[in-house]
Design an enzyme around this catalytic site. Structure first.
Site, short mmCIF file in Angstrom:
data_model
loop_
_atom_site.label_atom_id
_atom_site.label_comp_id
_atom_site.label_asym_id
_atom_site.label_seq_id
_atom_site.Cartn_x
_atom_site.Cartn_y
_atom_site.Cartn_z
N ASP A 1 0.57 0.22 -4.77
CA ASP A 1 -0.83 -0.51 -4.59
C ASP A 1 -1.58 0.92 -5.41
O ASP A 1 -1.09 2.09 -5.73
CB ASP A 1 -1.83 -0.35 -3.41
CG ASP A 1 -3.55 -0.54 -2.93
OD1 ASP A 1 -3.52 -1.50 -3.52
OD2 ASP A 1 -3.69 0.78 -3.91
N TYR B 1 -8.65 4.25 -10.67
CA TYR B 1 -7.89 5.54 -10.58
C TYR B 1 -7.48 6.04 -11.59
O TYR B 1 -6.86 7.15 -11.48
CB TYR B 1 -6.33 4.25 -9.29
CG TYR B 1 -6.74 3.56 -7.94
CD1 TYR B 1 -8.24 4.18 -7.70
CD2 TYR B 1 -5.81 3.89 -6.99
CE1 TYR B 1 -8.30 3.61 -6.47
CE2 TYR B 1 -5.95 2.74 -5.75
CZ TYR B 1 -7.25 2.88 -5.80
OH TYR B 1 -7.24 2.00 -4.34
N LYS C 1 -6.29 -3.76 -9.00
CA LYS C 1 -8.14 -4.59 -9.06
C LYS C 1 -8.72 -3.82 -10.43
O LYS C 1 -9.25 -3.01 -10.58
CB LYS C 1 -8.33 -3.22 -7.64
CG LYS C 1 -7.46 -2.86 -7.14
CD LYS C 1 -7.96 -2.53 -5.72
CE LYS C 1 -7.02 -1.71 -4.33
NZ LYS C 1 -6.75 -1.25 -4.87
N HIS D 1 -12.29 -5.28 -6.63
CA HIS D 1 -12.11 -4.13 -5.33
C HIS D 1 -13.35 -3.74 -4.79
O HIS D 1 -13.12 -3.12 -3.37
CB HIS D 1 -11.98 -2.96 -7.17
CG HIS D 1 -11.58 -1.56 -6.01
ND1 HIS D 1 -10.59 -1.39 -6.68
CD2 HIS D 1 -11.79 -1.23 -4.44
CE1 HIS D 1 -10.43 0.95 -6.19
NE2 HIS D 1 -10.40 0.40 -4.93
N1 NAP Z 1 -9.28 -1.09 -1.63
C1 NAP Z 1 -10.28 0.43 -1.55
O1 NAP Z 1 -11.53 0.52 -1.70
C2 NAP Z 1 -9.36 1.39 -1.24
C3 NAP Z 1 -10.38 3.22 -0.86
C4 NAP Z 1 -9.05 3.42 -0.14
C5 NAP Z 1 -8.85 3.82 -0.94
N2 NAP Z 1 -7.19 2.83 -1.28
C6 NAP Z 1 -5.89 2.60 -1.25
O2 NAP Z 1 -5.32 2.87 -0.09
C7 NAP Z 1 -4.20 4.08 -0.07
C8 NAP Z 1 -4.65 4.54 1.15
O3 NAP Z 1 -6.15 5.84 1.50
P1 NAP Z 1 -6.16 6.74 0.63
O4 NAP Z 1 -5.84 7.47 -0.14
O5 NAP Z 1 -7.98 6.68 1.11
O6 NAP Z 1 -5.53 7.98 2.78
P2 NAP Z 1 -4.94 7.61 3.38
O7 NAP Z 1 -3.67 7.33 2.87
O8 NAP Z 1 -4.99 7.68 5.12
O9 NAP Z 1 -4.45 9.58 3.58
C9 NAP Z 1 -4.07 10.35 2.08
C10 NAP Z 1 -4.16 11.55 2.49
O10 NAP Z 1 -3.69 11.54 3.87
C11 NAP Z 1 -2.72 13.10 3.13
N3 NAP Z 1 -0.71 12.60 3.80
C12 NAP Z 1 -0.10 11.50 3.75
N4 NAP Z 1 1.20 11.58 4.75
C13 NAP Z 1 0.65 12.84 5.13
C14 NAP Z 1 1.70 12.84 5.98
N5 NAP Z 1 2.34 12.53 6.19
N6 NAP Z 1 1.08 14.37 6.60
C15 NAP Z 1 0.53 15.18 6.06
N7 NAP Z 1 -0.27 14.44 5.48
C16 NAP Z 1 -0.60 12.83 5.10
C17 NAP Z 1 -2.80 12.59 2.04
O11 NAP Z 1 -2.62 14.16 1.44
P3 NAP Z 1 -1.09 14.88 0.06
O12 NAP Z 1 -1.57 13.65 -1.17
O13 NAP Z 1 -1.79 15.99 -0.45
O14 NAP Z 1 -0.12 14.25 0.77
C18 NAP Z 1 -3.47 12.76 1.51
O15 NAP Z 1 -5.02 13.69 1.69
C19 NAP Z 1 -4.84 4.41 -1.35
O16 NAP Z 1 -4.35 5.26 -2.10
C20 NAP Z 1 -5.63 3.93 -2.57
O17 NAP Z 1 -3.54 2.58 -2.82
C21 NAP Z 1 -8.23 1.64 -1.17
#
Ligand code: NAP
Length: 280
Positions: free
Chosen positions: A47, A52, A77, A110
């Site tokens: 994704d 990004y 997106k 998005h």
């Molecule tokens: N459509 C939208 O509006 C929207 C908005 C936000 C996000 N997204 C998508 O959703 C994806 C995921 O959301 P997100 O990046 O906001 O948050 P998330 O996946 O809930 O959390 C990511 C965070 O958790 C840490 N992490 C991941 N796996 C871990 C583990 N096993 N142990 C400890 N820490 C861990 C990562 O740190 P490290 O990287 O340092 O490991 C990062 O700081 C995004 O990357 C994006 O593709 C979409």
């Protein structure tokens, strides 16, 4: 490398891996290695998004990863400043060009940016892209019920997917029920609550009981809830950890305990009714 993983089928008949790799906040210089680590770990869904600023590197990882394009599920997106028929279509082509692809598996609006009043035009452009075969499936992110209803009333076409903020502290049950009634696949962004879930005492207790990590408990909850889920990590060990949950099973009682963690004011990200950031 195990690719024995669950797939979900959309209302348009296309399939997607249930667990994918999120790339928001991956810096361009870490995107190729992190995405390749994800593919090596078994992820087949990636994704990204224009905003990004790593589509080019995601495309490089896809080209170099050794897995045929047809076995990968790639989503990107259109950003808020490109809503509108012609603008959305050209933004799509620019994303394809950056990724060096000739189609994506899923193209998403998005954010709705309701005050701009252009998401219906953007949606009509996505329908054309789908009809041209350049976006295999089309969907939205962050659409509330009223916004989804506008798409249905205006075009008769429901998104295959609505990608929304969703984690145990913000469970969005009303929106998920609307999705279910209309065959829209719920996809969870910030599925780990950007790390917040990893500090929750109930999640930690369950992790201790199952001898696994809090991230795995949280992601397994999403899987058993039927969500598509796209955790992000920049670290290969965590990328593997987040994919290593196929032998884990939460009981009904454990799922019910996680259900009690819901907080209607637990949103971490912006409110879709008012978010209107244009800049990049
Ligand atoms: N459509 C939208 O509006 C929207 C908005 C936000 C996000 N997204 C998508 O959703 C994806 C995921 O959301 P997100 O990046 O906001 O948050 P998330 O996946 O809930 O959390 C990511 C965070 O958790 C840490 N992490 C991941 N796996 C871990 C583990 N096993 N142990 C400890 N820490 C861990 C990562 O740190 P490290 O990287 O340092 O490991 C990062 O700081 C995004 O990357 C994006 O593709 C979409």
């Amino acid at each position: 490398m195990s690719t024995n993983q669950p797939y979900l089928t959309f209302h348009d008949g296309n399939r997607a891996p249930q667990l994918g790799f999120g790339t928001w906040q991956l810096k361009p210089e870490e995107t190729v290695s992190a995405t390749q680590a994800a593919v090596e770990a078994g992820y087949r869904s990636i994704d990204t998004a224009y905003i990004y600023h790593n589509e080019t590197e995601v495309g490089q990882a896809i080209a170099q990863c050794g897995v045929p394009r047809s076995e990968l599920f790639v989503a990107t997106k259109v950003w808020n400043n490109r809503h509108g028929h012609d603008s959305t279509k050209s933004a799509f082509q620019e994303s394809l060009d950056r990724m060096q692809l000739d189609y994506v598996d899923l193209y998403l609006i998005h954010w709705p940016v309701p005050k701009q009043k252009q998401y219906l035009q953007a949606w009509e452009a996505l329908i054309q892209l789908r009809d041209e075969g350049r976006a295999k499936s089309i969907g939205v992110c962050n659409f509330q019920i009223s916004h989804l209803q506008q798409l249905l009333d205006g075009t008769g076409v429901m998104p295959a997917v609505n990608q929304i903020e969703l984690h145990p502290h913000f469970q969005q049950s009303e929106l998920r029920a609307y999705h279910k009634a209309r065959g829209i696949q719920t996809e969870a962004w910030s599925p780990l609550g950007r790390g917040q879930m990893l500090l929750d005492p109930v999640i930690l207790e369950l992790a201790h009981a199952h001898q696994c990590t809090a991230a795995q408990i949280t992601l397994r909850w999403h899987i058993q809830m039927g969500h598509m889920v796209i955790p992000k990590s920049a670290h290969a060990a965590r990328i593997r950890e987040n994919f290593g949950l196929w032998n884990l099973h939460l009981t009904d009682a454990e799922m019910s305990r996680i259900a009690t963690l819901d907080d209607p004011s637990g949103r971490i990200g912006p409110d879709p009714d008012t978010f209107s950031l244009m800049g990049d």
